[in-house]
Scaffold this motif. Structure first.
Motif, short mmCIF file in Angstrom:
data_model
loop_
_atom_site.label_atom_id
_atom_site.label_comp_id
_atom_site.label_asym_id
_atom_site.label_seq_id
_atom_site.Cartn_x
_atom_site.Cartn_y
_atom_site.Cartn_z
N GLY A 49 0.80 -1.23 0.00
CA GLY A 49 0.00 0.00 0.00
C GLY A 49 0.83 1.27 0.00
O GLY A 49 0.28 2.37 0.13
N GLY A 50 2.15 1.14 -0.15
CA GLY A 50 3.02 2.32 -0.19
C GLY A 50 3.21 2.81 -1.61
O GLY A 50 2.53 2.36 -2.54
N ARG A 51 4.15 3.74 -1.77
CA ARG A 51 4.42 4.30 -3.09
C ARG A 51 5.92 4.22 -3.36
O ARG A 51 6.73 4.79 -2.61
N ALA A 52 6.31 3.49 -4.40
CA ALA A 52 7.74 3.37 -4.74
C ALA A 52 7.91 3.32 -6.25
O ALA A 52 7.04 2.82 -6.97
N ILE A 53 9.03 3.86 -6.72
CA ILE A 53 9.42 3.69 -8.11
C ILE A 53 10.84 3.13 -8.13
O ILE A 53 11.63 3.40 -7.22
N GLY A 54 11.15 2.35 -9.15
CA GLY A 54 12.49 1.78 -9.27
C GLY A 54 13.26 2.48 -10.38
O GLY A 54 12.71 2.75 -11.45
N ILE A 55 14.52 2.80 -10.11
CA ILE A 55 15.35 3.48 -11.11
C ILE A 55 16.70 2.79 -11.19
O ILE A 55 17.38 2.62 -10.16
N GLY A 56 17.10 2.41 -12.40
CA GLY A 56 18.44 1.85 -12.60
C GLY A 56 19.43 2.99 -12.74
O GLY A 56 19.21 3.91 -13.53
N CYS A 57 20.51 2.95 -11.95
CA CYS A 57 21.47 4.07 -11.96
C CYS A 57 22.80 3.63 -11.36
O CYS A 57 22.84 3.07 -10.26
N ASP A 58 23.88 3.88 -12.09
CA ASP A 58 25.21 3.69 -11.52
C ASP A 58 25.56 4.98 -10.80
O ASP A 58 25.75 6.03 -11.44
N VAL A 59 25.63 4.94 -9.47
CA VAL A 59 25.81 6.17 -8.69
C VAL A 59 27.16 6.85 -8.94
O VAL A 59 27.35 8.00 -8.56
N ALA A 60 28.08 6.14 -9.59
CA ALA A 60 29.40 6.72 -9.87
C ALA A 60 29.42 7.50 -11.19
O ALA A 60 30.44 8.07 -11.56
N VAL A 61 28.28 7.52 -11.90
CA VAL A 61 28.23 8.18 -13.22
C VAL A 61 27.32 9.41 -13.17
O VAL A 61 26.10 9.28 -12.94
#
Ligand code: CAA
Length: 247
Positions: A49-61
């Motif tokens: 019942g929450g709200r989430a989105i998924g994002i692919g990301c290399d945090v070093a870029v």
């Protein structure tokens, strides 16, 4: 609605933190290297019942980080909490450690925390509020086979204190947490690499700790929840060891 962005949230401490912040009432951007890696955490949050989105990301870029923050602002409508959790290990004795082992660990932990924090502060400074929590480690105190990781995790503590000096005047609290032995895929990977059955590895670690048990990702998520909540509003620039008394 409060909006949180958690890096490395596909599994382990990041996943537990994303779920905990969602159950506290935040909408959560779940960041991991590939979007597919975020599915389990995102589904768990949305399914509850929450709200989430998924994002692919290399945090070093840089470009990928900028894009991840833009998507979060566009789709969740703001940014209040950043948890710099993404981390990797490339353990080896110094004489066998490769350039890539060093650069990869520095890239994800230090460059990653830098890029994400720089992106987050734009929104947080403008709105005069925000919370940043960085994940350090007991390895910051030194750990055999982890020259790269220990240096990065000690760096995270200096980074945290410096961001607190710069950002606290704008209503942004910046703190770090240093977990000890927490049961995560990172620990499973270490036991496998050392050729020790996981239960033996965990039992040995638990017996060596004053508290006589190893930690869970939820033990850390609870402290993140506290640090980003109203009861911690006067805490900034601190590092909290959550390690069962390891030192
Ligand atoms: N030059 C030449 N030889 C050297 C040397 C040098 N500078 N330094 C050491 N050596 C030799 C030693 O004499 C030894 O030789 P012998 O085998 O002939 O005795 C050899 O190199 C080292 O052998 P080891 O068996 O001790 O070491 P290894 O290379 O097989 O592995 C290790 C060492 C990488 C530390 C491994 O034990 C390991 O991975 N340990 C776990 C590390 C760890 O705790 N990781 C935590 C992961 S979880 C995490 O990080 C989460 C968190 O935040 C806490």
């Amino acid at each position: 609605m409060t909006v949180a962005l958690v890096t490395g949230a596909g599994r382990g401490i990041g996943a537990a933190t994303a779920k905990r912040l969602a159950s506290d009432g935040a909408a959560v951007a779940v960041i991991d290297l590939r979007e597919a890696d975020t599915a389990e955490t995102v589904d768990a949050i949305n399914g509850a019942g929450g709200r989430a989105i998924g994002i692919g990301c290399d945090v070093a870029v840089t470009d990928q980080v900028e894009a991840a923050f833009e998507r979060t602002l566009a789709e969740l409508g703001g940014l209040d909490i950043l948890v710099n959790n993404a981390g990797v290990i490339r353990d080896n004795m110094l004489f066998k450690m490769t350039d890539d082992d060093w650069d990869t660990v520095m890239g994800v932990h230090l460059r990653g925390a830098f890029l994400c924090s720089r992106a987050a502060q734009r929104t947080m400074v403008a709105q005069r509020s925000g919370k940043i929590v960085n994940l350090s480690s007991t390895s910051a105190l030194g750990n055999r086979g982890q020259a790269n990781y220990a240096a990065a995790k000690a760096g995270i503590q200096g980074f945290t204190r410096t961001l607190a000096l710069e950002l606290s005047p704008f209503g942004i609290n910046v703190n770090s947490i240093s977990p000890g032995f927490i049961i995560t895929p990172m620990i499973e990977e270490t036991a496998r690499r050392m050729g020790v059955p996981l239960d033996v590895f965990v039992k040995g670690a638990a017996e060596a700790l004053p508290i006589r048990r190893v930690g869970t990702p939820e033990d850390i998520a609870g402290v993140v929840s506290f640090l980003v909540g109203p009861d911690a509003s006067y805490i900034t620039g601190q590092n909290i060891y959550v390690d069962g008394g390891y030192r």
